[in-house]
Design a protein around this motif. Structure first.
Motif, PDB file in Angstrom:
ATOM      1  N   GLU A  60       0.825  -1.206   0.000  1.00  0.00           N
ATOM      2  CA  GLU A  60       0.000   0.000   0.000  1.00  0.00           C
ATOM      3  C   GLU A  60       0.860   1.256   0.000  1.00  0.00           C
ATOM      4  O   GLU A  60       0.547   2.237  -0.690  1.00  0.00           O
ATOM      5  N   MET A  61       1.950   1.261   0.772  1.00  0.00           N
ATOM      6  CA  MET A  61       2.825   2.431   0.791  1.00  0.00           C
ATOM      7  C   MET A  61       3.351   2.738  -0.602  1.00  0.00           C
ATOM      8  O   MET A  61       3.369   3.884  -1.048  1.00  0.00           O
ATOM      9  N   TYR A  62       3.759   1.690  -1.315  1.00  0.00           N
ATOM     10  CA  TYR A  62       4.352   1.886  -2.629  1.00  0.00           C
ATOM     11  C   TYR A  62       3.326   2.263  -3.698  1.00  0.00           C
ATOM     12  O   TYR A  62       3.712   2.668  -4.801  1.00  0.00           O
ATOM     13  N   ASP A  63       2.027   2.182  -3.393  1.00  0.00           N
ATOM     14  CA  ASP A  63       1.013   2.660  -4.331  1.00  0.00           C
ATOM     15  C   ASP A  63       1.200   4.146  -4.632  1.00  0.00           C
ATOM     16  O   ASP A  63       0.802   4.627  -5.696  1.00  0.00           O
ATOM     17  N   ALA A  64       1.788   4.884  -3.689  1.00  0.00           N
ATOM     18  CA  ALA A  64       1.959   6.330  -3.857  1.00  0.00           C
ATOM     19  C   ALA A  64       3.163   6.699  -4.706  1.00  0.00           C
ATOM     20  O   ALA A  64       3.355   7.869  -5.032  1.00  0.00           O
ATOM     21  N   PHE A  65       3.983   5.720  -5.084  1.00  0.00           N
ATOM     22  CA  PHE A  65       5.195   5.995  -5.845  1.00  0.00           C
ATOM     23  C   PHE A  65       4.859   6.051  -7.340  1.00  0.00           C
ATOM     24  O   PHE A  65       4.584   5.026  -7.962  1.00  0.00           O
ATOM     25  N   THR A  66       4.877   7.243  -7.907  1.00  0.00           N
ATOM     26  CA  THR A  66       4.647   7.409  -9.334  1.00  0.00           C
ATOM     27  C   THR A  66       5.978   7.269 -10.065  1.00  0.00           C
ATOM     28  O   THR A  66       7.024   7.028  -9.448  1.00  0.00           O
ATOM     29  N   ILE A  67       5.966   7.459 -11.372  1.00  0.00           N
ATOM     30  CA  ILE A  67       7.170   7.212 -12.157  1.00  0.00           C
ATOM     31  C   ILE A  67       8.339   8.078 -11.712  1.00  0.00           C
ATOM     32  O   ILE A  67       9.493   7.645 -11.735  1.00  0.00           O
ATOM     33  N   GLU A  68       8.064   9.304 -11.244  1.00  0.00           N
ATOM     34  CA  GLU A  68       9.162  10.165 -10.813  1.00  0.00           C
ATOM     35  C   GLU A  68       9.745   9.754  -9.473  1.00  0.00           C
ATOM     36  O   GLU A  68      10.810  10.243  -9.074  1.00  0.00           O
ATOM     37  N   LEU A  74      12.651   0.272  -9.749  1.00  0.00           N
ATOM     38  CA  LEU A  74      12.173  -0.037  -8.402  1.00  0.00           C
ATOM     39  C   LEU A  74      11.588   1.199  -7.733  1.00  0.00           C
ATOM     40  O   LEU A  74      12.110   2.294  -7.897  1.00  0.00           O
ATOM     41  N   PRO A  75      10.522   1.015  -6.942  1.00  0.00           N
ATOM     42  CA  PRO A  75       9.751  -0.220  -6.807  1.00  0.00           C
ATOM     43  C   PRO A  75       9.030  -0.557  -8.100  1.00  0.00           C
ATOM     44  O   PRO A  75       8.741   0.330  -8.895  1.00  0.00           O
ATOM     45  N   PRO A  76       8.725  -1.831  -8.333  1.00  0.00           N
ATOM     46  CA  PRO A  76       8.029  -2.213  -9.572  1.00  0.00           C
ATOM     47  C   PRO A  76       6.704  -1.473  -9.720  1.00  0.00           C
ATOM     48  O   PRO A  76       6.020  -1.179  -8.731  1.00  0.00           O
ATOM     49  N   ALA A  77       6.345  -1.185 -10.957  1.00  0.00           N
ATOM     50  CA  ALA A  77       5.136  -0.398 -11.214  1.00  0.00           C
ATOM     51  C   ALA A  77       3.863  -1.200 -10.965  1.00  0.00           C
ATOM     52  O   ALA A  77       2.877  -0.672 -10.442  1.00  0.00           O
ATOM     53  N   ALA A  78       3.857  -2.488 -11.328  1.00  0.00           N
ATOM     54  CA  ALA A  78       2.658  -3.310 -11.176  1.00  0.00           C
ATOM     55  C   ALA A  78       2.497  -3.760  -9.731  1.00  0.00           C
ATOM     56  O   ALA A  78       3.465  -4.200  -9.097  1.00  0.00           O
ATOM     57  N   ARG A  79       1.281  -3.677  -9.208  1.00  0.00           N
ATOM     58  CA  ARG A  79       1.049  -3.995  -7.797  1.00  0.00           C
ATOM     59  C   ARG A  79       1.409  -5.445  -7.467  1.00  0.00           C
ATOM     60  O   ARG A  79       2.014  -5.721  -6.427  1.00  0.00           O
ATOM     61  N   ALA A  80       1.028  -6.372  -8.333  1.00  0.00           N
ATOM     62  CA  ALA A  80       1.336  -7.782  -8.069  1.00  0.00           C
ATOM     63  C   ALA A  80       2.839  -8.013  -8.055  1.00  0.00           C
ATOM     64  O   ALA A  80       3.361  -8.771  -7.227  1.00  0.00           O
ATOM     65  N   ARG A  81       3.534  -7.356  -8.970  1.00  0.00           N
ATOM     66  CA  ARG A  81       4.996  -7.486  -9.017  1.00  0.00           C
ATOM     67  C   ARG A  81       5.632  -6.866  -7.776  1.00  0.00           C
ATOM     68  O   ARG A  81       6.620  -7.392  -7.254  1.00  0.00           O
ATOM     69  N   ARG A  82       5.073  -5.765  -7.290  1.00  0.00           N
ATOM     70  CA  ARG A  82       5.591  -5.148  -6.062  1.00  0.00           C
ATOM     71  C   ARG A  82       5.467  -6.098  -4.887  1.00  0.00           C
ATOM     72  O   ARG A  82       6.362  -6.199  -4.056  1.00  0.00           O
ATOM     73  N   ALA A  83       4.314  -6.782  -4.801  1.00  0.00           N
ATOM     74  CA  ALA A  83       4.111  -7.719  -3.700  1.00  0.00           C
ATOM     75  C   ALA A  83       5.157  -8.830  -3.737  1.00  0.00           C
ATOM     76  O   ALA A  83       5.710  -9.214  -2.692  1.00  0.00           O
ATOM     77  N   GLU A  84       5.455  -9.349  -4.932  1.00  0.00           N
ATOM     78  CA  GLU A  84       6.469 -10.394  -5.063  1.00  0.00           C
ATOM     79  C   GLU A  84       7.854  -9.864  -4.678  1.00  0.00           C
ATOM     80  O   GLU A  84       8.636 -10.556  -4.018  1.00  0.00           O
ATOM     81  N   TRP A  85       8.144  -8.647  -5.102  1.00  0.00           N
ATOM     82  CA  TRP A  85       9.432  -8.018  -4.801  1.00  0.00           C
ATOM     83  C   TRP A  85       9.618  -7.828  -3.299  1.00  0.00           C
ATOM     84  O   TRP A  85      10.679  -8.149  -2.745  1.00  0.00           O
ATOM     85  N   ILE A  86       8.573  -7.335  -2.630  1.00  0.00           N
ATOM     86  CA  ILE A  86       8.650  -7.125  -1.178  1.00  0.00           C
ATOM     87  C   ILE A  86       8.855  -8.458  -0.465  1.00  0.00           C
ATOM     88  O   ILE A  86       9.679  -8.564   0.453  1.00  0.00           O
ATOM     89  N   GLU A  87       8.141  -9.489  -0.876  1.00  0.00           N
ATOM     90  CA  GLU A  87       8.310 -10.803  -0.259  1.00  0.00           C
ATOM     91  C   GLU A  87       9.737 -11.321  -0.448  1.00  0.00           C
ATOM     92  O   GLU A  87      10.324 -11.917   0.455  1.00  0.00           O
ATOM     93  N   SER A  88      10.323 -11.059  -1.625  1.00  0.00           N
ATOM     94  CA  SER A  88      11.693 -11.507  -1.860  1.00  0.00           C
ATOM     95  C   SER A  88      12.672 -10.768  -0.954  1.00  0.00           C
ATOM     96  O   SER A  88      13.654 -11.355  -0.471  1.00  0.00           O
ATOM     97  N   LEU A  89      12.417  -9.492  -0.697  1.00  0.00           N
ATOM     98  CA  LEU A  89      13.268  -8.731   0.207  1.00  0.00           C
ATOM     99  C   LEU A  89      13.128  -9.231   1.641  1.00  0.00           C
ATOM    100  O   LEU A  89      14.108  -9.306   2.386  1.00  0.00           O
ATOM    101  N   PHE A  90      11.904  -9.584   2.031  1.00  0.00           N
ATOM    102  CA  PHE A  90      11.688 -10.135   3.372  1.00  0.00           C
ATOM    103  C   PHE A  90      12.410 -11.468   3.518  1.00  0.00           C
ATOM    104  O   PHE A  90      12.963 -11.774   4.578  1.00  0.00           O
ATOM    105  N   ASP A  91      12.395 -12.271   2.458  1.00  0.00           N
ATOM    106  CA  ASP A  91      13.006 -13.600   2.524  1.00  0.00           C
ATOM    107  C   ASP A  91      14.532 -13.532   2.585  1.00  0.00           C
ATOM    108  O   ASP A  91      15.165 -14.324   3.291  1.00  0.00           O
TER     109      ASP A  91
END
Length: 227
Positions: A60-68, A74-91
């Motif tokens: 949700e925090m990264y929803d506010a990150f526009t292209i600029e 990073l963070p990835p533009a697509a919400r589903a991809r962001r979720a995968e990216w965050i999980e990979s960072l947690f892991d």
């Protein structure tokens, strides 16, 4: 922080008694850097390690990150991809978040955790720019990495991101390569790795502080950096 038996719960954690650090000497139960942080506007933040429920809150925090507000993809533009990216960072990483009023407004990580020189990434919500939050997140990464016995921290930053470059320089990072994005390194035998772990009574209280590099001052961290 100073604590007696009443301040320690059954799992050995210490309850923070307040925001006045002038008498806080730290205990063996404290994290490498005190989680209490007062920003440049006087607001009181908590900077802490991530918890399981934080993954969805960071999406949700990264929803506010526009292209600029993004760099190097990073963070990835697509919400589903962001979720995968965050999980990979947690892991695979050591993650910390900055929280204010129940909102997560900052996220930083060094990864992977099993190498001598992990890479850092720092992101700050657009609403929290210019308040010193990114700088504080960096200090937590430095403190955590030093306490974990890492040798150095690496980062990559775009040449045009002058604000982030200035922050990293004031924290002791030095540029080692200029091929495309700048590659910067902080050896963790640098004095900053000790300074960031001082208890609040030394950092904020009346005690005379040891001499430090006068270049190291708080600066806002631009949220579009990734390490």
């Amino acid at each position: 922080m100073s604590a007696d038996a009443d301040d320690i719960d059954e799992v050995g954690n210490v309850a923070c008694g307040g925001w006045d650090g002038s008498e806080c000497e730290g205990t063996v139960h404290c994290p490498p850097r005190c989680p209490r942080f007062v920003d440049k506007l006087g607001d009181r933040w908590t900077v802490r390690s991530v918890e399981p429920g934080d993954a969805d809150r960071l999406v949700e925090m990264y929803d506010a990150f526009t292209i600029e507000h993004r760099a190097q993809g990073l963070p990835p533009a697509a919400r589903a991809r962001r979720a995968e990216w965050i999980e990979s960072l947690f892991d695979g990483g050591n993650n910390v978040v900055a929280e204010l009023g129940g909102r997560l407004l900052g996220h930083a990580v060094y990864t992977p955790t099993d190498v001598a020189r992990p890479e850092i990434a720092v992101f700050v919500h657009p609403d929290a720019q210019g308040r010193g939050v990114g700088t504080e997140l960096c200090r937590h990464l430095i403190a955590d990495a030093a306490a974990a016995g890492r040798e150095a921290l690496d980062l990559y930053v775009t040449v045009g991101n002058k604000a982030a470059r200035h922050v990293y320089h004031t924290l002791g990072f030095e540029t080692v390569e200029r091929d495309g994005d700048l590659h910067m390194v902080l050896p963790l035998d640098d004095p900053i790795a000790t300074e960031v772990r001082w208890p609040p009574v030394v950092r904020e209280g009346p005690t005379d502080l040891p001499e430090t590099d006068s270049r190291r001052r708080d600066s806002p961290l631009h949220p579009d950096h990734n390490g």
